[in-house]
Design a protein around this motif. Structure first.
Motif, PDB file in Angstrom:
ATOM      1  N   PRO A 114       1.525   6.227  -0.535  1.00 13.21           N
ATOM      2  CA  PRO A 114       0.292   5.621  -0.987  1.00 13.21           C
ATOM      3  C   PRO A 114       0.052   5.990  -2.412  1.00 13.21           C
ATOM      4  N   GLU A 148      -2.663  10.653  -7.792  1.00 10.26           N
ATOM      5  CA  GLU A 148      -1.613  10.460  -6.904  1.00 10.26           C
ATOM      6  C   GLU A 148      -0.274  10.462  -7.429  1.00 10.26           C
ATOM      7  N   SER A 183      -2.331   5.162  -5.952  1.00  8.51           N
ATOM      8  CA  SER A 183      -3.126   4.201  -6.455  1.00  8.51           C
ATOM      9  C   SER A 183      -3.916   4.806  -7.779  1.00  8.51           C
ATOM     10  N   LEU A 222       0.700  -1.071  -0.037  1.00 12.91           N
ATOM     11  CA  LEU A 222      -0.043  -0.076   0.032  1.00 12.91           C
ATOM     12  C   LEU A 222       0.834   1.270   0.077  1.00 12.91           C
ATOM     13  N   ALA A 223       2.072   1.287   0.433  1.00 10.73           N
ATOM     14  CA  ALA A 223       2.853   2.297   0.629  1.00 10.73           C
ATOM     15  C   ALA A 223       4.007   2.705  -0.442  1.00 10.73           C
ATOM     16  N   THR A 224       3.630   1.806  -1.474  1.00 10.20           N
ATOM     17  CA  THR A 224       4.402   2.005  -2.782  1.00 10.20           C
ATOM     18  C   THR A 224       3.555   2.113  -4.156  1.00 10.20           C
TER      19      THR A 224
END
Length: 180
Positions: A50, A56, A52, A19-21
């Protein structure tokens, strides 16, 4: 029991890391037509945060550009102390240009974080203008070293050119945004 707990911790850690990359598929598909696709994929695939969506990802690209510009600014500040008289003017002017780039990139990031449907075109125009201005500042910085020879010129050119590459890629990713 210990093996089960280890598996749960491992699974949660892996999930949190995922989730963090950014997704490699999102990065590769978004960067394939960027001005500097290899730089784009490299810098954004190792980005910690994050990501997605394309929005972002564009924000991440701006954050990378800000970080690289700040690093270049710190380098230029330290270089002012050791540059010879002929180099000092170019270094000082360049440091000022890169500081302006950092400000413009920060303005861009703020605008991208607040995109709204009703003002989308206006906000995108602002963001694109600021990133373009940051690129112009980076080019102007390098122009000041045309009359300078040696290690200082080479080092500054290498660092500022890299900042310009990640900034150019950020501009490309912002241009790809089509809604808030």
């Amino acid at each position: 029991m210990a093996a089960c707990i280890f598996f749960i911790i491992f699974a949660l850690t892996s999930y949190a890391t995922a989730l963090a990359t950014p997704s490699l598929d999102l990065v590769q598909s978004s960067c394939q037509n960027a001005t500097f696709p290899k730089v784009c994929v490299h810098t954004l695939s190792i980005y910690k945060g994050p990501v997605s969506t394309p929005r972002e990802l564009a924000q991440a690209a701006i954050k990378v550009s800000i970080s690289r510009a700040i690093n270049a600014s710190k380098y230029l500040s330290s270089l002012q102390k050791e540059a010879d008289q002929r180099e000092k003017g170019a270094v000082k002017d360049c440091a000022s240009q890169i500081a302006d780039s950092v400000d413009e990139l920060r303005d861009t990031l703020s605008e991208l974080k607040e995109l709204r449907r009703a003002t989308f075109r206006w906000q995108m125009s602002n963001a694109l203008t600021w990133v373009s201005a940051a690129l112009t500042n980076e080019d102007t910085c390098l122009d000041g070293f045309k009359e300078v020879e040696g290690r200082v010129r080479t080092d500054v050119k290498q660092k500022v050119t890299y900042v310009a590459k990640v900034t150019s890629n950020a501009l490309y990713l912002i241009n790809r945004l089509d809604h808030p």
